[in-house]
Design an enzyme around this catalytic site. Structure first.
Site, short mmCIF file in Angstrom:
data_model
loop_
_atom_site.label_atom_id
_atom_site.label_comp_id
_atom_site.label_asym_id
_atom_site.label_seq_id
_atom_site.Cartn_x
_atom_site.Cartn_y
_atom_site.Cartn_z
N ASP A 73 0.52 -8.40 -3.29
CA ASP A 73 1.32 -7.94 -4.42
C ASP A 73 0.40 -7.51 -5.56
O ASP A 73 -0.70 -8.02 -5.70
CB ASP A 73 2.21 -9.08 -4.95
N GLU B 251 0.40 -10.72 2.22
CA GLU B 251 0.73 -11.91 1.45
C GLU B 251 2.20 -12.28 1.65
O GLU B 251 3.09 -11.51 1.32
CB GLU B 251 0.45 -11.61 -0.04
#
Ligand code: 0R9
Length: 634
Positions: A496, A423
């Site tokens: 995350d 990400e």
């Protein structure tokens, strides 16, 4: 014991063998094995119901972690067996007993393991059986892994008939003896769908919860359940037929989604790998549609649909009853039907019925054909694009798409290589620097991934982010996807540990579930598990994965330290990211697996689809939703 002779010793040896190697009999001693005990006992009750005796089964999760299963069938026979023991003693203590008592019929207990009630007894600290039969109430009790504690005796009188079995799994065998109410409910609902008229009640005494499953028109209700949250394109079509003792029941419905969802069962046991019945069903549908467009001059003269075209958006339940004598499975696990006649019978019934349906429902037929035509065109476009790539023309496009994004691995053994989907560019940068260049490739993902549950095939094919991913993996997409062609042995989603990260994870999982499902089935898709905290001791750091672990660690740790909470992967320096999350020696990965195809299908469509109401209902009912059931630690 009254007659502690040679046969008794043999029996105890038999049960002892089960206790020594439980995995051989029930697969494992984890949560799955524990629940196997329940299925084993419940299957006996279901057998009795499908053979026409009894219509009610109750399962109670008791407060002491024992479980009680009750049916209202004929009751287990209570007479003496030729061995001199009572029949219940024989069936609950002798491995594989049972068969010779029973008349020929359909059995569910030929399921995945089908090992019998004696195995459950062997793995229980006690088992108590109460039988209502012949005007009497009789009871027999076993303790300590199947030893007779109280031989069969009459304890009362009753006009009722039925059997009640209570058992408590042995703590010495099972790491965790807690039955899951949800797991049991899900399985029982499926059984109730498959056996119309059977009522199954599940009660949780601990949490004071209860569910009752009872369906008049089970297969139709099953399709309704699966298609909740999707927009239907046809009514539910259901049909059945019998030939050579093989009974075929089908319910199906088209929706405006792009995926096919076929669930098949044999004698009420799921066949997740399909087999002859599924092949027959698919062939029947394809033939019916192709004959219909030809005979009615609906499309250009020579148009022929591929099976996948006429199954786009189709949900179907196929349920067969096959007499034991004709029952054949492929492989060890009984997950794929092999019976050859099942193919021709299912095919001819399906063909006739779908042909009739199309002729009677022209408008619906044209809607489905319209959808199938689009699928055919998309398939053709994809084929041309692939050909271009193969001929070198598309290679430029592919390289252009990948360049500047994918940091490739240099290793030549593709099965050892890993692709990290990361990400954001900042974490992507750390991962590129910190990785093992030989085996680890990094593909940073920018922004949100497309929700493929809501998008059309055209949108998906035009999406740059997904194209990059498809090219990087290099094994095709959709029906064309083959995990054997994958450039990587593991594909690892690394996001995350916050809400955004979780959202990206779900969007990617939805994409993989819909368009690269074999990658999941081959056990090649993983989720990285970055730590939430570091304890900084100055000279060195220690990493902690969860809040609970942090609290535990704080109790034992000595010396001065600072607690650092990672908000995102980008906050870790490259070495830290590698050590905690990427290094095969120290990381912990979560392997994605599909334990229940029907449930996975329903969850993906309800949670990711375009109807809001079912999603709201679901979230309200499942506030404590965890992905525990769908994921397993590596
Ligand atoms: C609560 C869970 N239920 C059971 O375990 C259960 C087993 C069982 C059964 C019969 C009826 N109900 C049952 N419930 C049964 C009865 C007869 C014939 N076959 C089966 C009969 O009346 O002739 N049995 C399962 C195996 C056996 N009974 C047998 F081997 F003892 F016959």
């Amino acid at each position: 014991m009254a007659n502690y002779d040679e046969t008794s010793i043999k029996i105890l040896e038999g049960l002892e063998a089960v206790r020594k190697r439980p995995g051989m009999y029930i697969g494992s001693t984890d949560k799955r094995g524990l629940h196997h005990l329940v299925w084993e006992i419940v299957d006996n009750a279901i057998d009795e119901a499908i053979n026409g005796y009894g219509d009610y089964i109750k399962i109670t999760l008791n407060k002491d972690e024992s479980i009680t299963v009750t049916d209202n069938g004929r009751g287990v026979p209570i007479g003496m067996h030729e061995s001199g023991k009572s029949t219940p003693e024989v069936i609950y203590t002798i491995l594989h007993a049972g068969g010779k008592f029973e008349e020929a019929g359909y059995k569910v207990s030929g399921g995945l393991h089908g090992v019998g009630a004696s195995v459950v007894n062997a793995l229980s600290s006690f088992m108590d059986v109460v039988i209502y039969r012949d005007g009497k109430i009789s009871n027999i009790r076993f303790e300590d892994g199947g030893k007779v504690a109280i031989p069969l005796k009459q304890v009362g009188e009753s006009k009722k008939t039925g059997t009640t079995v209570t058992f408590k799994p042995d703590y010495e065998i099972f790491k965790n003896c807690h039955f899951s109410y949800t797991t049991i409910c899900e399985r029982m609902q499926e059984s109730a769908f498959l056996i119309s008229g059977l009522t199954i009640e599940v009660i949780d005494e601990e949490d004071d919860k209860k569910e009752v499953y009872s369906y008049k028109n089970g297969l139709n209700n099953f399709v309704e359940y699966i298609n909740e949250g999707k927009n239907p394109l046809s009514n539910i079509v259901s049909f059945s037929g019998v030939k050579n003792g093989i009974e075929v029941d089908v319910a199906m419905q088209y929706t405006d989604t792009y995926n096919e969802n076929i669930l098949s069962f044999v004698n009420n046991v799921k066949t997740p790998d399909g087999g002859t019945h599924e092949v027959g069903f698919k062939t029947g549908i394809t033939k019916a549609f192709n004959d219909y467009i030809k005979n009615n001059n609906i499309l250009k003269g020579n148009t022929v649909f591929d099976g996948s075209d006429v199954r786009e958006g189709l949900s179907a339940i196929i349920s067969l009853k096959v007499p034991e004598a004709s029952l054949q499975f492929e492989g060890q696990t009984k997950s794929k039907l092999g019976t050859p006649e099942a193919r021709s019978i299912t095919e001819s019934i399906t063909y006739e019925q779908i042909k009739f349906f199309l002729e009677e429902n022209r408008e619906t037929a044209l809607n489905i054909i319209n959808k199938a035509t689009k699928s055919m065109e998309a398939r053709e476009a994809a084929r041309k694009a692939r050909e271009q790539v193969r001929n070198g023309k598309g290679k430029e496009k592919k390289d252009k798409i990948l360049s500047g994004k994918l940091a490739k691995a240099t290793g030549k053994d593709l099965s050892k290589n890993e692709l990290f989907l990361v990400e954001g560019d900042s974490a992507g940068g750390s991962a590129k620097t910190g990785r093992n260049r030989e085996t680890q490739a990094i593909l940073p993902l920018r922004g949100k991934v497309l929700n493929t549950e809501k998008a059309s095939n055209n949108d998906i094919h035009a999406n740059e982010e997904l194209n990059t991913l498809i090219y990087a993996i290099g094994a095709g997409v959709g029906n064309e996807f083959d995990p054997k062609d994958s450039n990587y042995g593991k594909v690892i989603i690394m996001t995350d540990a916050d809400d955004d990260g979780a959202h990206i994870q779900i969007l990617l999982l939805t994409f993989f579930y819909r368009f690269m499902r074999p990658l999941i089935e081959a056990g090649m898709l993983y989720i990285a598990n970055p730590p939430l905290y570091a304890l900084d001791f100055g000279k060195y750091k220690e990493y902690v994965a969860t809040d609970e672990e942090l609290e535990e660690r704080k109790k034992t740790v000595k010396g001065a330290y600072k607690v650092q909470r990672f908000k995102g992967l980008g906050e870790m320096n490259p070495e830290e990211l590698y050590e905690t999350t990427m290094d095969p020696k120290s990381r912990s990965l979560i392997k994605v697996n599909i334990t229940d195809a029907a449930l996975a299908e329903k969850r993906v469509s309800v949670l990711m689809g375009d109807k809001v109401e079912p999603r709201k209902d679901w979230i309200e009912e499942n506030v404590d939703f965890t992905l525990e059931d769908s994921f397993r630690k590596e």
